[in-house]
Design a protein around this motif. Structure first.
Motif, PDB file in Angstrom:
ATOM      1  N   UNK A  49       0.905  -1.228   0.221  1.00  0.00           N
ATOM      2  CA  UNK A  49       0.845   0.153  -0.561  1.00  0.00           C
ATOM      3  C   UNK A  49       0.765   0.974   0.063  1.00  0.00           C
ATOM      4  N   UNK A  50       1.584   1.523   0.905  1.00  0.00           N
ATOM      5  CA  UNK A  50       2.906   2.308   1.172  1.00  0.00           C
ATOM      6  C   UNK A  50       3.014   2.546  -0.289  1.00  0.00           C
ATOM      7  N   UNK A  51       4.030   1.627  -0.910  1.00  0.00           N
ATOM      8  CA  UNK A  51       4.690   2.035  -1.628  1.00  0.00           C
ATOM      9  C   UNK A  51       3.720   2.504  -3.074  1.00  0.00           C
ATOM     10  N   UNK A  52       2.102   1.598  -3.250  1.00  0.00           N
ATOM     11  CA  UNK A  52       1.751   1.943  -4.373  1.00  0.00           C
ATOM     12  C   UNK A  52       1.118   3.208  -4.392  1.00  0.00           C
ATOM     13  N   UNK A  53       1.037   4.259  -3.215  1.00  0.00           N
ATOM     14  CA  UNK A  53       0.089   4.743  -3.119  1.00  0.00           C
ATOM     15  C   UNK A  53       1.569   5.923  -2.971  1.00  0.00           C
ATOM     16  N   UNK A  63      -9.028   1.592  -8.540  1.00  0.00           N
ATOM     17  CA  UNK A  63     -10.088   0.014  -7.158  1.00  0.00           C
ATOM     18  C   UNK A  63      -8.680  -0.986  -6.608  1.00  0.00           C
ATOM     19  N   UNK A  64      -7.678  -0.181  -7.419  1.00  0.00           N
ATOM     20  CA  UNK A  64      -6.550  -0.646  -6.291  1.00  0.00           C
ATOM     21  C   UNK A  64      -6.348   0.386  -5.041  1.00  0.00           C
ATOM     22  N   UNK A  65      -6.473   1.047  -4.985  1.00  0.00           N
ATOM     23  CA  UNK A  65      -7.111   1.958  -4.161  1.00  0.00           C
ATOM     24  C   UNK A  65      -7.578   1.641  -3.032  1.00  0.00           C
ATOM     25  N   UNK A  66      -6.618   2.235  -1.648  1.00  0.00           N
ATOM     26  CA  UNK A  66      -7.694   1.441  -0.151  1.00  0.00           C
ATOM     27  C   UNK A  66      -7.209   2.857   0.915  1.00  0.00           C
ATOM     28  N   UNK A  67      -7.392   2.299   1.899  1.00  0.00           N
ATOM     29  CA  UNK A  67      -7.647   2.822   3.720  1.00  0.00           C
ATOM     30  C   UNK A  67      -6.615   4.135   3.048  1.00  0.00           C
ATOM     31  N   UNK A  68      -5.448   4.035   2.353  1.00  0.00           N
ATOM     32  CA  UNK A  68      -4.166   5.392   3.164  1.00  0.00           C
ATOM     33  C   UNK A  68      -4.407   6.143   1.636  1.00  0.00           C
ATOM     34  N   UNK A  69      -5.694   6.188   0.862  1.00  0.00           N
ATOM     35  CA  UNK A  69      -6.200   7.712   0.457  1.00  0.00           C
ATOM     36  C   UNK A  69      -6.298   9.105   0.729  1.00  0.00           C
ATOM     37  N   UNK A  70      -6.999   8.232   2.440  1.00  0.00           N
ATOM     38  CA  UNK A  70      -7.257   9.892   3.600  1.00  0.00           C
ATOM     39  C   UNK A  70      -6.062   9.901   4.801  1.00  0.00           C
ATOM     40  N   UNK A 100       3.499  14.318  17.457  1.00  0.00           N
ATOM     41  CA  UNK A 100       2.832  13.744  15.271  1.00  0.00           C
ATOM     42  C   UNK A 100       3.999  13.219  15.167  1.00  0.00           C
ATOM     43  N   UNK A 101       4.570  11.359  14.735  1.00  0.00           N
ATOM     44  CA  UNK A 101       5.294  11.191  14.226  1.00  0.00           C
ATOM     45  C   UNK A 101       4.792  11.238  12.267  1.00  0.00           C
ATOM     46  N   UNK A 102       5.027  11.313  11.327  1.00  0.00           N
ATOM     47  CA  UNK A 102       4.950  11.373  10.008  1.00  0.00           C
ATOM     48  C   UNK A 102       5.700  10.894   9.176  1.00  0.00           C
ATOM     49  N   UNK A 103       5.549   9.711   8.462  1.00  0.00           N
ATOM     50  CA  UNK A 103       6.570   8.822   7.519  1.00  0.00           C
ATOM     51  C   UNK A 103       6.830   9.165   6.320  1.00  0.00           C
ATOM     52  N   UNK A 104       8.091   8.111   5.587  1.00  0.00           N
ATOM     53  CA  UNK A 104       8.043   9.324   4.548  1.00  0.00           C
ATOM     54  C   UNK A 104       7.402   9.077   3.068  1.00  0.00           C
ATOM     55  N   UNK A 105       8.104   8.984   2.305  1.00  0.00           N
ATOM     56  CA  UNK A 105       7.944   8.440   0.594  1.00  0.00           C
ATOM     57  C   UNK A 105       7.545   6.766   0.774  1.00  0.00           C
ATOM     58  N   UNK A 106       6.830   6.825   0.510  1.00  0.00           N
ATOM     59  CA  UNK A 106       6.261   4.996   0.104  1.00  0.00           C
ATOM     60  C   UNK A 106       6.288   4.530   1.614  1.00  0.00           C
ATOM     61  N   UNK A 107       6.357   5.352   2.812  1.00  0.00           N
ATOM     62  CA  UNK A 107       5.956   4.312   3.738  1.00  0.00           C
ATOM     63  C   UNK A 107       4.586   4.561   4.437  1.00  0.00           C
ATOM     64  N   UNK A 136      -0.338   9.318   5.245  1.00  0.00           N
ATOM     65  CA  UNK A 136      -1.169   9.983   4.653  1.00  0.00           C
ATOM     66  C   UNK A 136      -0.457   9.142   3.221  1.00  0.00           C
ATOM     67  N   UNK A 137      -1.023   9.397   2.255  1.00  0.00           N
ATOM     68  CA  UNK A 137      -0.466   9.321   0.981  1.00  0.00           C
ATOM     69  C   UNK A 137       0.584   9.778   0.128  1.00  0.00           C
ATOM     70  N   UNK A 138       1.307   9.765   0.137  1.00  0.00           N
ATOM     71  CA  UNK A 138       2.377  10.203  -0.159  1.00  0.00           C
ATOM     72  C   UNK A 138       3.128  10.266  -1.732  1.00  0.00           C
TER      73      UNK A 138
END
Length: 343
Positions: A49-53, A63-70, A100-107, A136-138
């Protein structure tokens, strides 16, 4: 090291195949529920999910989107509703000091954890803070995620089980840009909770842009000139808005929106009252070395005072790669000690 990495990838692939096989045996509605609650929230699903977003963002097929969109607050690897009841249940020992912790790209937020150990848990024990992990969606624009973070914080502060007295934002890589973007937009909007944001920490953040993305953008321009390389151009052109923002470290829509000259800069005094710590690393153990400047932490080059428009405390750590910043003991000690200092 290569053998270990290959073994880990094989285990993740086998895990992914197992949960996907179960989903395939279920009827429609149950399959969808299983997909979102079990597959995408499994360890392999987290990586996928992280990599795809991150790679495709809004270009990802519906069709490939999921909970990571919001953008969501996460606890125990699940999203938490922003009602007082849901937050009280998820954070039974809530304090007024939020980190608050915010991850990076594809994570996703799981990148902060190594087993049961993470910076948030350590800070809770050492400083009496409450860790809040955000997913979040990176692949979206950094400024769009910054706007979402402002909205999320407004709801979070209003519904938090106890009065919020302090907010610290900690971002890894792109997460640092999202945190900076949110602080600028919160100031533009005059949100009432902004004075509670006292500290902002960026770990391995490409404030002035990531050289790798700039090289990819240049390659796309060159490859587009030949019919032989146009398929490669189309593939690379599909990369997400978030990745494109990394080329120059864009944090505001005025930097990328049509009709703008990418000349936006923070206004003088912007973010007044928010202390900043920018931590960068290099593979080289020698500060200022040519190799360290060239390769940085493999993805981001070291922070330099002249690169920044923000006033910040700048710390360099040697012998670390980009993802080592998420778990290294020296990084945690630097972070904890800096947070302990008087503002």
């Amino acid at each position: 090291m290569i053998k270990t990495a290959t073994s880990a990838l094989s285990e993740r692939a086998n895990g992914w195949a197992a949960v996907a096989a179960v989903a395939a045996q279920l009827p429609g509605s149950l399959a969808r529920d299983y997909w979102t609650t079990s597959v995408l929230e499994s360890a392999p699903g987290h990586y996928a999910s992280g990599v795809a977003h991150g790679m495709f963002g809004a270009r990802l097929p519906a069709a490939a989107r999921g909970p990571g969109d919001e953008m969501t607050v996460r606890s125990e690897r699940r999203p938490v509703g922003l009602s007082r009841r849901s937050l009280a249940a998820a954070f039974p020992e809530a304090t007024g000091r939020l980190v608050l912790f915010l991850h990076g790209l594809v994570e996703t937020e799981r990148c902060w954890f190594r087993g049961d150990d993470d910076f948030g848990g350590r800070l809770a024990a050492d400083l009496g803070t409450t860790p809040v992990y955000v997913r979040y969606n990176s692949g979206r624009h950094v400024s769009e995620n910054g706007a979402d973070l402002v909205a999320l914080l407004s709801r979070l502060v209003a519904a938090w089980p106890v009065p919020v007295t302090e907010i610290v934002l900690i971002g890894h890589s792109m997460g640092g840009l999202v945190a900076r973007s949110a602080s600028y937009q919160a100031e533009e909007q005059g949100v009432p909770w902004l004075p509670s944001v006292t500290r902002l920490v960026c770990l391995g953040t490409p404030h002035s842009g990531a050289p790798l993305e700039r090289r990819v953008a240049h390659l796309v321009r060159l490859a587009g000139r030949s019919s032989l390389t146009r398929p490669l151009t189309r593939l690379l052109a599909a990369r997400s808005d978030g990745i494109r923002d990394l080329a120059h470290g864009y944090v505001h829509s005025a930097q990328w929106a049509p009709g703008h000259e990418a000349g936006w800069r923070p206004a003088p005094g912007s973010g007044t009252g928010i202390r900043r710590l920018f931590v960068s690393a290099t593979l080289s153990r020698t500060e200022g070395s040519a190799w360290g400047h060239l390769f940085g932490d493999l993805l981001v080059t070291p922070v330099r005072a002249g690169d920044l428009t923000d006033e910040a405390d700048i710390v360099w750590l040697g012998g670390l790669n980009h993802f080592g910043l998420l778990h290294d003991a020296a990084v945690y000690t630097t972070l904890r000690d800096w947070l302990r200092t008087a503002g």
